[in-house]
Scaffold this motif. Structure first.
Motif, PDB file in Angstrom:
ATOM      1  N   GLU A 127       0.839  -1.234  -0.068  1.00  0.00           N
ATOM      2  CA  GLU A 127      -0.078   0.006   0.021  1.00  0.00           C
ATOM      3  C   GLU A 127       0.993   1.289  -0.017  1.00  0.00           C
ATOM      4  N   VAL A 128       1.989   1.372   0.616  1.00  0.00           N
ATOM      5  CA  VAL A 128       3.038   2.201   0.659  1.00  0.00           C
ATOM      6  C   VAL A 128       3.419   2.913  -0.871  1.00  0.00           C
ATOM      7  N   TYR A 129       3.616   1.512  -1.736  1.00  0.00           N
ATOM      8  CA  TYR A 129       4.210   1.619  -2.939  1.00  0.00           C
ATOM      9  C   TYR A 129       2.991   2.145  -3.867  1.00  0.00           C
ATOM     10  N   LYS A 130       1.810   1.943  -3.743  1.00  0.00           N
ATOM     11  CA  LYS A 130       0.832   1.983  -4.885  1.00  0.00           C
ATOM     12  C   LYS A 130       0.579   3.582  -5.106  1.00  0.00           C
ATOM     13  N   PRO A 131       0.602   4.510  -4.332  1.00  0.00           N
ATOM     14  CA  PRO A 131       0.612   5.937  -4.820  1.00  0.00           C
ATOM     15  C   PRO A 131       1.498   6.211  -5.930  1.00  0.00           C
ATOM     16  N   TYR A 132       2.911   5.274  -5.887  1.00  0.00           N
ATOM     17  CA  TYR A 132       4.010   5.872  -7.022  1.00  0.00           C
ATOM     18  C   TYR A 132       3.892   4.975  -7.995  1.00  0.00           C
ATOM     19  N   PHE A 133       3.651   3.393  -7.866  1.00  0.00           N
ATOM     20  CA  PHE A 133       3.722   2.701  -8.746  1.00  0.00           C
ATOM     21  C   PHE A 133       2.425   1.959  -9.222  1.00  0.00           C
ATOM     22  N   GLY A 134       1.262   2.325  -8.674  1.00  0.00           N
ATOM     23  CA  GLY A 134       0.023   1.826  -9.109  1.00  0.00           C
ATOM     24  C   GLY A 134      -0.365   0.494  -9.312  1.00  0.00           C
ATOM     25  N   HIS A 135      -0.806   0.144 -10.354  1.00  0.00           N
ATOM     26  CA  HIS A 135      -1.346  -1.175 -10.829  1.00  0.00           C
ATOM     27  C   HIS A 135      -0.049  -2.073 -10.957  1.00  0.00           C
ATOM     28  N   ARG A 136       1.158  -1.599 -11.050  1.00  0.00           N
ATOM     29  CA  ARG A 136       2.511  -2.349 -11.144  1.00  0.00           C
ATOM     30  C   ARG A 136       2.605  -3.141  -9.681  1.00  0.00           C
TER      31      ARG A 136
END
Length: 329
Positions: A127-136
């Protein structure tokens, strides 16, 4: 069949105090501290390779980038911001775990390189990474070596608790308001214990301590996976775990994320043990834990065997790479 090409490239030493001291410091460290011990990210790569070996899957390690062929599957586990230097190939990349500490350190990674999946070990870290890398963003835990970390029930147990101390921040304060009170409560209840502090023991020390102890108290602010506590579970030793429910890394303010929901035991169910939030809750949870321990209600090794074996997790990693490969053909 396309090759499986894995990369784990350590960042090179940099001069710190004097020109050329990057060549001397590793030698001095080895003399003073002995042979280097694998860290958490190192063990992720090692355990993935062990899992692939068990599955009989061949793979290349750190093949020079220009030697990659068109259909090769590429997994880059780390390490650091320089691990992709010189990558000019079109092969899509499955990246992670160890490229960065926080995505703000490399926000344009997926534009700079053909990264189509970025892996994190657990839900909260993902969840921490989703704002940056989204669906990846994709969740992938590494497996535990359940043969090395086997059941210790046949051993003579002379100690009630091993306290595994991985307190990372505000150590002096946490020592006063958490560790020392826990030790006092155990002493008052005539429960024996010994302690290991993260970074100050050899792997064999941990393995021997687990053979002596009936249970473990795990003290860590948060874990994206937590290999050490899972090795304990694999040894069939239940855990009383401190779990604040949030990331306490002081860098969270610099990242612009002052409150990050997190956990110290991201892979867990009631078979593994009991959690407590703070020292006020500890005595109650200790009583609950001891009751369940004495009535043999825990089965932590079964949890690991069902969810986190080397083979299961290596197969999951292969599935991620194969899905990427299918999506481009």
């Amino acid at each position: 069949m396309s090759r499986l090409c894995l990369y784990y490239i350590r960042e090179s030493e940099q001069n710190r105090w004097l020109p050329g001291d990057r060549y001397v410091r590793p030698i001095v460290r080895r003399i003073i501290r002995g042979a280097p011990r694998p860290g958490g990210v190192d063990k992720v790569f090692i355990n993935l390779c062990l899992g692939l070996d068990k599955l009989g899957i061949p793979y290349e390690v750190n093949l020079p980038f220009p030697k990659l062929q068109q259909h090769d599957r590429v997994g880059i586990l780390g390490r650091g911001l320089s691990c992709l230097n010189g990558y000019n190939q079109r092969n899509p990349i499955v990246a992670g775990i160890g490229l960065m500490t926080h995505p703000s350190e490399w926000p344009n990674l997926c534009e700079q390189y053909p990264v189509v999946r970025y892996l994190q070990h657990s839900h909260w870290a993902n969840e921490v990474y989703k704002p940056y890398f989204g669906h990846r963003c994709t969740i992938w835990p590494v497996g535990i070596d359940t043969e090395t970390w086997c059941s210790t029930h046949s051993e003579s147990k002379s100690i009630d608790f091993l306290i595994y101390n991985k307190i990372m921040w505000n150590y002096d304060q946490r020592n006063l308001d958490l560790l020392e009170p826990i030790c006092r409560i155990l002493t008052q209840k005539k429960l024996s214990f010994e302690q290991l502090r993260y970074g100050f023991y050899h792997p064999q020390d941990y393995r021997q301590a687990l053979k002596r102890c009936r249970a473990m108290i795990f003290l860590c602010e948060h874990e994206s996976q937590g290999l050490a506590y899972q090795e304990c579970l694999s040894s069939d030793i239940p855990i009383l775990a401190w779990d604040r429910g949030e990331c306490l890394d002081p860098n969270r303010f610099k990242w612009g994320m002052p409150h990050i929901p997190a956990t110290s035991v991201p892979y867990w169910d009631e078979r593994c043990g009991v959690k407590f939030k703070d020292i006020h809750e500890f005595p109650i949870r200790l009583g609950e834990f001891l009751e369940k321990l004495n009535s043999q209600q825990f089965s932590p090794r079964n949890y690991i065997l069902e969810n986190l074996t080397l083979e299961k997790c290596a197969r999951h990693y292969l599935e991620i790479l194969n899905q990427v490969q299918k999506s481009i053909t």
